[in-house]
Scaffold this motif. Structure first.
Motif, short mmCIF file in Angstrom:
data_model
loop_
_atom_site.label_atom_id
_atom_site.label_comp_id
_atom_site.label_asym_id
_atom_site.label_seq_id
_atom_site.Cartn_x
_atom_site.Cartn_y
_atom_site.Cartn_z
N PRO A 199 4.03 8.99 -13.64
CA PRO A 199 2.76 9.43 -13.02
C PRO A 199 1.85 8.27 -12.63
CG PRO A 199 2.78 9.94 -15.37
CD PRO A 199 4.18 9.54 -15.00
N ALA A 200 1.92 7.15 -13.37
CA ALA A 200 1.09 6.00 -13.01
C ALA A 200 1.47 5.44 -11.65
CB ALA A 200 1.20 4.91 -14.08
N ASN A 201 2.75 5.59 -11.27
CA ASN A 201 3.22 5.06 -9.99
C ASN A 201 3.27 6.10 -8.88
OD1 ASN A 201 4.33 2.07 -10.14
ND2 ASN A 201 4.73 3.04 -12.12
N LEU A 202 3.36 7.38 -9.26
CA LEU A 202 3.55 8.41 -8.24
C LEU A 202 2.29 9.21 -7.93
CD1 LEU A 202 7.05 9.76 -9.36
CD2 LEU A 202 6.53 8.09 -7.58
N LEU A 203 1.31 9.19 -8.85
CA LEU A 203 0.07 9.93 -8.61
C LEU A 203 -1.00 9.02 -8.02
CD1 LEU A 203 -0.14 12.11 -11.86
CD2 LEU A 203 0.66 12.79 -9.59
N PRO A 204 -1.94 9.57 -7.25
CA PRO A 204 -2.98 8.75 -6.61
C PRO A 204 -3.83 7.98 -7.63
CG PRO A 204 -2.94 10.94 -5.66
CD PRO A 204 -2.04 10.99 -6.86
N ILE A 205 -4.07 6.71 -7.33
CA ILE A 205 -4.93 5.88 -8.16
C ILE A 205 -6.40 6.16 -7.84
CG2 ILE A 205 -5.58 3.52 -8.76
CD1 ILE A 205 -2.86 4.26 -9.79
N ILE A 250 0.25 3.50 -6.18
CA ILE A 250 0.59 2.08 -6.22
C ILE A 250 1.62 1.74 -5.14
CG2 ILE A 250 1.66 0.27 -7.61
CD1 ILE A 250 0.50 1.50 -10.08
N LEU A 251 2.65 2.59 -5.01
CA LEU A 251 3.69 2.32 -4.02
C LEU A 251 3.13 2.42 -2.60
CD1 LEU A 251 6.69 4.22 -5.68
CD2 LEU A 251 6.23 1.76 -5.65
N GLN A 252 2.21 3.36 -2.37
CA GLN A 252 1.60 3.46 -1.04
C GLN A 252 0.73 2.24 -0.74
OE1 GLN A 252 -0.30 7.27 -1.53
NE2 GLN A 252 1.29 8.35 -0.37
N SER A 253 0.09 1.70 -1.77
CA SER A 253 -0.73 0.49 -1.55
C SER A 253 0.17 -0.70 -1.22
CB SER A 253 -1.57 0.19 -2.79
OG SER A 253 -0.75 -0.16 -3.89
N VAL A 254 1.39 -0.72 -1.79
CA VAL A 254 2.34 -1.78 -1.43
C VAL A 254 2.72 -1.67 0.04
CG1 VAL A 254 4.68 -2.63 -1.83
CG2 VAL A 254 3.25 -2.01 -3.78
N ALA A 268 5.01 -7.93 -1.78
CA ALA A 268 6.18 -8.22 -2.62
C ALA A 268 5.76 -8.57 -4.04
CB ALA A 268 6.98 -9.37 -2.00
N VAL A 269 4.68 -9.34 -4.18
CA VAL A 269 4.19 -9.72 -5.52
C VAL A 269 3.76 -8.49 -6.31
CG1 VAL A 269 2.33 -10.91 -6.75
CG2 VAL A 269 3.52 -12.06 -4.88
N VAL A 270 3.02 -7.59 -5.65
CA VAL A 270 2.57 -6.36 -6.34
C VAL A 270 3.78 -5.51 -6.72
CG1 VAL A 270 1.27 -4.22 -6.07
CG2 VAL A 270 0.32 -6.37 -5.19
N LEU A 271 4.75 -5.37 -5.78
CA LEU A 271 5.92 -4.54 -6.05
C LEU A 271 6.73 -5.09 -7.23
CD1 LEU A 271 7.78 -2.19 -5.21
CD2 LEU A 271 8.96 -3.81 -3.69
N ILE A 272 6.91 -6.41 -7.26
CA ILE A 272 7.75 -7.01 -8.30
C ILE A 272 7.05 -6.99 -9.66
CG2 ILE A 272 8.80 -9.18 -9.07
CD1 ILE A 272 9.31 -9.81 -6.11
N PRO A 321 -11.72 8.54 -8.96
CA PRO A 321 -10.49 8.10 -9.63
C PRO A 321 -9.48 9.22 -9.70
CG PRO A 321 -12.25 8.44 -11.23
CD PRO A 321 -12.88 8.58 -9.87
N GLY A 322 -8.23 8.89 -9.43
CA GLY A 322 -7.16 9.88 -9.49
C GLY A 322 -6.51 9.91 -10.87
N LEU A 323 -5.64 10.88 -11.06
CA LEU A 323 -4.95 11.01 -12.35
C LEU A 323 -4.06 9.78 -12.60
CD1 LEU A 323 -4.50 12.80 -14.79
CD2 LEU A 323 -2.65 13.96 -13.53
N GLY A 324 -3.58 9.19 -11.52
CA GLY A 324 -2.74 8.00 -11.66
C GLY A 324 -3.47 6.84 -12.31
N LEU A 325 -4.79 6.75 -12.06
CA LEU A 325 -5.58 5.66 -12.64
C LEU A 325 -5.65 5.81 -14.16
CD1 LEU A 325 -7.30 3.16 -12.00
CD2 LEU A 325 -9.30 4.66 -11.94
N TYR A 326 -5.83 7.04 -14.63
CA TYR A 326 -5.89 7.27 -16.09
C TYR A 326 -4.52 6.98 -16.72
CZ TYR A 326 -10.29 9.57 -14.96
OH TYR A 326 -11.55 9.84 -14.51
N CYS A 327 -3.45 7.40 -16.01
CA CYS A 327 -2.10 7.12 -16.54
C CYS A 327 -1.85 5.62 -16.56
CB CYS A 327 -1.05 7.82 -15.68
SG CYS A 327 -1.09 9.62 -15.79
N LEU A 328 -2.33 4.89 -15.53
CA LEU A 328 -2.15 3.45 -15.49
C LEU A 328 -2.91 2.78 -16.64
CD1 LEU A 328 -1.07 0.95 -14.02
CD2 LEU A 328 -3.16 0.97 -12.62
#
Length: 212
Positions: free
Chosen positions: A63-69, A83-87, A100-104, A171-178
């Motif tokens: 959820p930290a990577n798939l839900l909106p931050i 996070i992946l959409q921001s990449v 690439a730095v964020v993804l890795i 803030p999205g649910l992804g931010l709390y999961c992160l």
């Protein structure tokens, strides 16, 4: 004369003195006899705690990577990004290296660390003869310190502070999961003892070799 194995020694991180490892009881510490720096501390139930934190991190990672931050609303337009959409946004904006730095370091490295920790602690806790346990311990030790979830979180908070006067931010649910994932990662670094895991692995390997 029987030689002492090389892995039975460790070097002090402060004064480089070579010190023979000793088996510590729970709660005991190993200090350098020359500079008195603390080298190791035998934590309580490090394998069980490591497994519990690994499973928790695994549950939070998706959820930290798939839900909106964050959800951004400005001039009548609303946008939410994971996070992946921001990449992908960084890549489309011509910042391929930053993407690439964020993804890795914010996605791949933490994900691999969590999977390795789950595999290592599960094998040690349930006495499973994992064929890749030694390689996993080496790889986990190598990756230690390379994850940068905290840096990504700080960057997100800086963006919130800069944009709060010109846009509506939620803030999205992804931010709390992160945030929870970063918390469990910090707990893992404090409670899971990689040296103890190596010790358990070597003891079981020597026992198997003695029986065969």
């Amino acid at each position: 004369m029987m030689k002492t194995p090389a892995h039975s020694f460790t070097a002090c991180h402060d004064c480089d003195l070579l010190i023979a490892r000793t088996r510590l009881k729970k709660g005991q510490s190993l200090n350098c006899p020359r500079c008195h720096a603390k080298l190791f501390h035998a934590r309580l139930n490090p394998i069980e705690r490591g497994l519990a934190l690994a499973i928790t991190s695994l549950i939070l990672f998706l959820p930290a990577n798939l839900l909106p931050i964050l959800s951004l609303s400005i001039f009548g337009q609303q946008q939410s990004e994971t996070i992946l959409q921001s990449v992908l946004s960084l890549y489309d904006g011509g910042l391929a290296i930053v993407a690439a730095v964020v993804l890795i370091f914010a996605v791949l490295v933490p994900g691999v660390q969590i999977l390795l920790l789950t595999y290592i602690t599960a094998c040690l806790q349930f006495r499973i003869n994992g064929h890749y346990l030694r390689q996993s311990l080496n790889f986990y030790h190598t990756l230690h310190g390379w994850g940068m979830l905290e840096i990504y979180m700080i960057g997100t908070l800086i963006a919130v502070i800069k944009l709060k006067d010109i846009a509506n931010l939620e803030p999205g649910l992804g931010l709390y999961c992160l945030a929870a994932l970063i918390f469990t990662t910090c707990l893992t670094n404090n409670l899971f003892d990689i040296q103890h895991a190596w010790q358990v692995f070597r003891q079981r390997r020597d026992t198997r070799q003695a029986k065969s």
